[in-house]
Write an enzyme that holds these catalytic residues in place. Structure first.
Site, PDB file in Angstrom:
ATOM      1  N   ARG A  28       0.836  -1.207   0.000  1.00  0.00           N
ATOM      2  CA  ARG A  28       0.000   0.000   0.000  1.00  0.00           C
ATOM      3  C   ARG A  28       0.872   1.259   0.000  1.00  0.00           C
ATOM      4  O   ARG A  28       0.611   2.214  -0.717  1.00  0.00           O
ATOM      5  CB  ARG A  28      -0.940  -0.041   1.207  1.00  0.00           C
ATOM      6  CG  ARG A  28      -1.973   1.053   1.324  1.00  0.00           C
ATOM      7  CD  ARG A  28      -2.950   1.138   0.182  1.00  0.00           C
ATOM      8  NE  ARG A  28      -2.417   1.905  -0.955  1.00  0.00           N
ATOM      9  CZ  ARG A  28      -3.028   2.054  -2.124  1.00  0.00           C
ATOM     10  NH1 ARG A  28      -4.171   1.474  -2.367  1.00  0.00           N
ATOM     11  NH2 ARG A  28      -2.484   2.765  -3.083  1.00  0.00           N
ATOM     12  N   CYS A  81       1.133   3.876  -3.118  1.00  0.00           N
ATOM     13  CA  CYS A  81       0.782   5.292  -2.942  1.00  0.00           C
ATOM     14  C   CYS A  81       1.916   6.172  -3.461  1.00  0.00           C
ATOM     15  O   CYS A  81       1.681   7.190  -4.097  1.00  0.00           O
ATOM     16  CB  CYS A  81       0.474   5.599  -1.478  1.00  0.00           C
ATOM     17  SG  CYS A  81      -1.247   5.272  -1.046  1.00  0.00           S
TER      18      CYS A  81
END
Lengths: 262, 104
Positions: A219, A223
């Protein structure tokens, strides 16, 4: 024609935003019921017990913070400071540490394929699913008292608001204000506990749209990709600090993952 | 590696048994293309059989429309604690897999 469509969307969306939210919730409930997360847990369990590396030992003696091999509730206490490594570690960083120290694997070999694909999940993905699942029902409480844990939290907070890269983005550009979204996805304000809690309580998670299990290190990595920044190093101080910042901010809710995302 | 792990739960209700089974399968539709633009051949679970104590209670034909790593839920009439439920599948390549569980 395109102008007309844009105009139409502009007129219709505000009226139906609430309905859309309700429908998305219904959809999320439906995908959670049919989630194949348990399959990843099974694969993770097999990997946890499989002898690997030059030392041909399994990870069963790996200390995730609750003692060697103790899995129950271990994920809910991560990230935390580990004395033997003298640094704060999240789950994946700790697993990498165990792969190197217990199994005798090189960092290079163990991190060659940390993010898998739909045909072949990575070791980290399956292991994350298995270990996180052993914390179901345990309130999330990452370490935040030890000086290095405090330092990681502070560094994570700085990184969260630090704008950089070709688009001059920070995490807060998308996750710093309420009522922002990408397409139909609401973006949680991750610096606020009430938004961070449900996120922290459901990651890592299975993503339905691409049939993959996604870890928290992924994650962070993705990002940064979306922000067009250089790729962060897996299990680096920076990614661990960000995970610490988010997890400590969102502490308190019983873990109910591994979750299922759109 | 179509024949990955399967996981099943069979729970007794009031006069029925709920069977929930998860299975690992790519469920290729035959319409997707790989990065080189070549079609990925179809490969999906075609037949599904649920047996209770050796007796077939559900026989299903499934198609490409079912997702990867599918989950199926069946409600079977009757059943008792300890009954042996077996779920098996056959895919378009002739591969098979099965799993067993006792009703709880």
């Amino acid at each position: 024609m395109r102008f007309l469509i844009l105009l139409w969307i502009g007129l219709v969306l505000p009226v139906h935003a609430q309905d859309a939210k309700k429908e998305i919730q219904r959809y999320q409930q439906m995908i959670a019921e049919g989630s194949p997360v348990e399959l990843f847990e099974l694969e993770g369990e097999a990997l946890w017990k499989k002898p690997q590396g030059p030392n041909q030992v399994s990870l069963e003696k790996c200390d995730l913070g609750q003692g060697a091999g103790v899995l129950k509730g271990a994920y809910a206490r991560l990230p935390r400071y580990f004395k033997d490594a003298d640094r704060v570690m999240d789950l994946e960083t700790r697993l990498l540490h165990c792969m190197m120290t217990l199994q005798g694997r090189s960092r290079d070999e163990a991190t060659r394929r940390v993010f898998g694909n739909d045909d072949r999940p990575s070791e980290m993905e399956s292991l994350s699913a298995y270990i996180a699942a052993q914390s179901r029902g345990v309130p999330m409480a990452a370490g935040s008292a030890q000086p290095k844990e405090k330092a990681a939290f502070e560094l994570g907070r700085k990184l969260f608001f630090h704008r950089a890269g070709p688009w001059d983005f920070s995490c807060a550009s998308c996750h710093g204000e309420a009522d922002k979204r990408i397409r139909m996805q609401d973006l949680p304000v991750l610096s606020k506990p009430e938004f961070a809690r449900p996120v922290v309580a459901t990651w890592p998670a299975y993503r339905v749209s691409n049939s993959q299990f996604k870890t928290i290190q992924w994650r962070m990595n993705d990002c940064y990709r979306q922000m067009r920044m250089p790729e962060p190093v897996f299990a680096s101080d920076a990614t661990v600090a960000l995970i610490t910042y988010l997890t400590v901010t969102g502490k308190g809710e019983p873990y109910r993952g591994p979750g299922t995302k759109r | 590696m179509a024949a990955g792990p399967m996981k099943m739960r069979a729970t007794l209700g009031n006069g029925y048994t709920d069977v929930r089974v998860l299975m690992t399968h790519p469920m290729e539709t035959g319409q997707r293309k790989d990065p080189d633009g070549k079609l990925i051949p179809m490969h999906f679970i075609q037949n599904l059989t649920v047996k209770v104590n050796g007796k077939t209670v559900v026989e299903a034909e499934t198609s490409q429309a079912v997702s990867r790593n599918p989950v199926f839920t069946f409600r079977v009439k009757g059943g008792a604690r300890g009954d042996k439920v077996e779920v098996s599948w056959v895919d378009t390549e002739g591969e098979t897999n099965k799993t067993e569980a006792a009703v709880t």
